[in-house]
Design an enzyme around this catalytic site. Structure first.
Site, PDB file in Angstrom:
ATOM      1  N   LYS A  33      27.314  21.528 -44.607  1.00 16.16           N
ATOM      2  CA  LYS A  33      26.016  20.894 -44.782  1.00 16.16           C
ATOM      3  C   LYS A  33      25.173  20.933 -43.511  1.00 16.16           C
ATOM      4  CE  LYS A  33      28.175  17.450 -47.723  1.00 16.16           C
ATOM      5  NZ  LYS A  33      28.642  16.029 -47.698  1.00 16.16           N
ATOM      6  N   ASP A  62      31.646  25.412 -32.288  1.00 13.91           N
ATOM      7  CA  ASP A  62      32.485  24.539 -31.472  1.00 13.91           C
ATOM      8  C   ASP A  62      33.790  25.278 -31.172  1.00 13.91           C
ATOM      9  OD1 ASP A  62      33.322  22.124 -30.272  1.00 13.91           O
ATOM     10  OD2 ASP A  62      34.243  21.460 -32.118  1.00 13.91           O
ATOM     11  N   ARG A  92      22.556  12.663 -39.825  1.00 15.62           N
ATOM     12  CA  ARG A  92      22.010  14.020 -39.958  1.00 15.62           C
ATOM     13  C   ARG A  92      20.484  14.011 -39.921  1.00 15.62           C
ATOM     14  NH1 ARG A  92      26.356  17.362 -41.798  1.00 15.62           N
ATOM     15  NH2 ARG A  92      27.771  16.341 -43.238  1.00 15.62           N
TER      16      ARG A  92
END
Ligand code: PRP
Length: 186
Positions: free
Chosen positions: A42, A103, A165
Site C-alpha cells: 500500500k 529498506d 500514511r
C-alpha cells in the site's frame, strides 16, 4: 496523530522540489518507450499518484500488493505478493516499479524476480526513500527521491501499524510510540 510525531525530516516543499527533479530524470529515461508503471501497495499510493502526474508521457498504471512487515517495525523476511490484474502484459514494455521505501531490499527483489518470471524483459526501480544502510540483499534503486538515515519514519504513504500514511510529509515518530528501538525500520 500529530502529538505522536517527534520531528519532520522531509517537509512538503522539499518533497515537491525533489519530485520535480526525479520526474525530469524519468522523462529523459522513458521518453518514446512503452512505459508501464507498477506501484507496490500500500505504501507507494501517495508517491505513485503524485509522481505520475508529473510525467507528461503515455503510460499505463498497474498495482500489486506486497507485504512483509505486518504490524511490526522489522521485515519478516518473506514477501507476500498479489497482482491486481490477471492479464498483465509485460513483454516488450519498459516496467517502472515504484515503491515508497527501499529498506532491506527484500520486497523489490522478490517483486522484480516475479516480474521477470512473468515475462518482463526490462524492469527499473524507483523509490521515494532509500534507507541504504539497511540493505540485506544486493539491490540498488535505479531512481530515488531521497536517501534517509536509519530512523523509523512515517507519512507520505508510510505507516506504522496501518496509521500515519496520510501525513503530507516524512516524519520520525516518538520512539515510545513504536516500542522505543530507534534502529528499526519502515
Ligand atoms: C514496506 C514498504 C516496502 C517494503 C520495503 O511495505 O512499502 O514495500 O516495506 O521493505 P524491504 O526493503 O525491507 O523489503 P510493507 O510490507 O510495510 O507494506 P505496506 O506497503 O502495505 O505498508
Amino acid at each position: 496523530m500529530f502529538e505522536d510525531i517527534d520531528r519532520i525530516l522531509i517537509d512538503e516543499e522539499t518533497i515537491r522540489r525533489e519530485l520535480r527533479r526525479l520526474a525530469a530524470e524519468l522523462v529523459k529515461a522513458f521518453k518514446g518507450r512503452d512505459l508501464l508503471v507498477i506501484a507496490v501497495l500500500k505504501g507507494s499510493c501517495v508517491f505513485a499518484s503524485d509522481l505520475i502526474r508529473l510525467l507528461p508521457l503515455p503510460l499505463s498504471l498497474e498495482f500489486l500488493s506486497a507485504s512483509s512487515y505486518g504490524e511490526g517495525t522489522e521485515s519478516r523476511g518473506t514477501v507476500n505478493l498479489r497482482f491486481l490484474s490477471d492479464d498483465l502484459r509485460l513483454s516488450g514494455r519498459s516496467v517502472l516499479l515504484v515503491d515508497d521505501i527501499l529498506d532491506t531490499g527484500r520486497t523489490l527483489k522478490a517483486v522484480k524476480e516475479r516480474l521477470f518470471e512473468l515475462g518482463a524483459d526490462a524492469v527499473k526501480t524507483c523509490v521515494f526513500l532509500d534507507k541504504a544502510a539497511r540493505r540485506a540483499v544486493d539491490l540498488q534503486a535505479d531512481f530515488r527521491c531521497f536517501e534517509v538515515e536509519d530512523v523509523f519514519v512515517v507519512g507520505y504513504g508510510l505507516d506504522y501499524a496501518g496509521r500515519y500514511r496520510n501525513l503530507p510529509y516524512i516524519a520520525a515518530l516518538r520512539p515510545e510510540i513504536y516500542g522505543g528501538a530507534p534502529k528499526s525500520t519502515s
